[in-house]
Scaffold this motif. Structure first.
Motif, PDB file in Angstrom:
ATOM      1  N   HIS A   7       0.799  -1.533  -0.542  1.00  0.00           N
ATOM      2  CA  HIS A   7      -0.377   0.256   0.408  1.00  0.00           C
ATOM      3  C   HIS A   7       1.084   0.843   0.000  1.00  0.00           C
ATOM      4  N   PHE A   9       1.652   5.318   0.030  1.00  0.00           N
ATOM      5  CA  PHE A   9       0.903   6.879   0.451  1.00  0.00           C
ATOM      6  C   PHE A   9       1.716   7.941  -0.040  1.00  0.00           C
ATOM      7  N   ARG A  50      -1.799  -0.436  -4.402  1.00  0.00           N
ATOM      8  CA  ARG A  50      -2.791   0.019  -4.246  1.00  0.00           C
ATOM      9  C   ARG A  50      -1.653   1.315  -3.800  1.00  0.00           C
ATOM     10  N   ASN A  52      -1.926   5.171  -3.432  1.00  0.00           N
ATOM     11  CA  ASN A  52      -3.008   6.132  -2.516  1.00  0.00           C
ATOM     12  C   ASN A  52      -2.822   7.184  -2.454  1.00  0.00           C
ATOM     13  N   LYS A  53      -3.188   8.223  -2.658  1.00  0.00           N
ATOM     14  CA  LYS A  53      -3.172  10.189  -2.515  1.00  0.00           C
ATOM     15  C   LYS A  53      -3.555   9.870  -0.820  1.00  0.00           C
ATOM     16  N   ALA A  54      -2.417  10.496  -0.093  1.00  0.00           N
ATOM     17  CA  ALA A  54      -2.842  11.037   1.875  1.00  0.00           C
ATOM     18  C   ALA A  54      -2.356  12.549   1.303  1.00  0.00           C
ATOM     19  N   LEU A  55      -2.579  13.294   2.054  1.00  0.00           N
ATOM     20  CA  LEU A  55      -2.998  14.510   2.686  1.00  0.00           C
ATOM     21  C   LEU A  55      -1.339  14.046   3.505  1.00  0.00           C
ATOM     22  N   CYS A  56      -1.454  16.100   4.656  1.00  0.00           N
ATOM     23  CA  CYS A  56       0.447  15.244   4.703  1.00  0.00           C
ATOM     24  C   CYS A  56       0.720  14.499   5.750  1.00  0.00           C
ATOM     25  N   LEU A  57       2.191  14.145   4.868  1.00  0.00           N
ATOM     26  CA  LEU A  57       2.703  12.702   5.743  1.00  0.00           C
ATOM     27  C   LEU A  57       3.715  13.390   7.013  1.00  0.00           C
ATOM     28  N   VAL A  67       5.472   7.203   0.690  1.00  0.00           N
ATOM     29  CA  VAL A  67       5.846   5.573   2.254  1.00  0.00           C
ATOM     30  C   VAL A  67       5.476   4.528   1.667  1.00  0.00           C
TER      31      VAL A  67
END
Lengths: 124, 124
Positions: A7, A9, A50, A52-57, A67
């Motif tokens: 997965h 991100f 997958r 996967n778009k993420a908001l602030c890492l 990641v």
């Protein structure tokens, strides 16, 4: 309990243009996410891995940040040009792309050796 | 390579109101994310465990959906009222909250036993 074998991100978080931290959106986060998704589909990995778009890492200065779980490999300063190598060498081949890996000293977060995660009693 | 001991992704993805899949935003994803972040801070876990907003985790029908890495535990139908239990029992105590866990048969993604992740040669 996972079905996705990996997965990934990708930070696409957007900050104000005058924010000194910068943001992954302004550095091309959305393009990296799209390219990664496209490449995974081309490799027959849809619904196996997958993107996967993420908001602030929380690694804004290192953006575009990615990641990969479950192995928790962090990449920084990723561009669209790096996507093929990440997929072929790491996702398919199992070997992280060392030149892009963010070492622990460049990551925010508290060193696990210095932090006790488990606090048995709730706060008073 | 991680500094976060756990990385919790909460879906806050928004779809059109007439999308038959529904979306985690309409089911309270942002409130769950805020409550989780707040609770982790109260427990002294800031920068040890990260509550991270994510875009679509691809389990829309089960929203609000959460996934906890590195263990890859998936939760579905999470509400603000579940946050304390997830933090105390799972994040701090190490025991997933079984009543909220999404079993593999409810997750999208291809069963790892049926999918070969590693394809040694690139496509022709």
């Amino acid at each position: 309990m996972a079905k996705f074998q990996k997965h990934v991100f990708i930070c696409v978080n957007e900050r104000d243009a005058d924010d000194p931290k910068g943001c992954c959106a302004s550095k091309g986060g959305k393009d990296v996410a799209s390219a990664l998704k496209q490449k995974l589909h081309e490799r027959g990995l849809k619904r196996i891995v997958r993107a996967n778009k993420a908001l602030c890492l929380d690694q804004c200065a290192q953006g575009v940040t990615i990641v990969v779980y479950p192995e928790a490999t962090w990449y920084g300063h990723v561009t669209v040009d790096d996507v093929d190598e990440i997929v072929e060498q790491h996702i398919v081949g199992g070997k992280p792309v060392e030149r892009l890996v963010l070492p622990p000293e460049k990551l925010t977060g508290i060193d696990p050796e210095r932090a006790a995660l488990v606090r048995k009693s709730p706060p008073a």
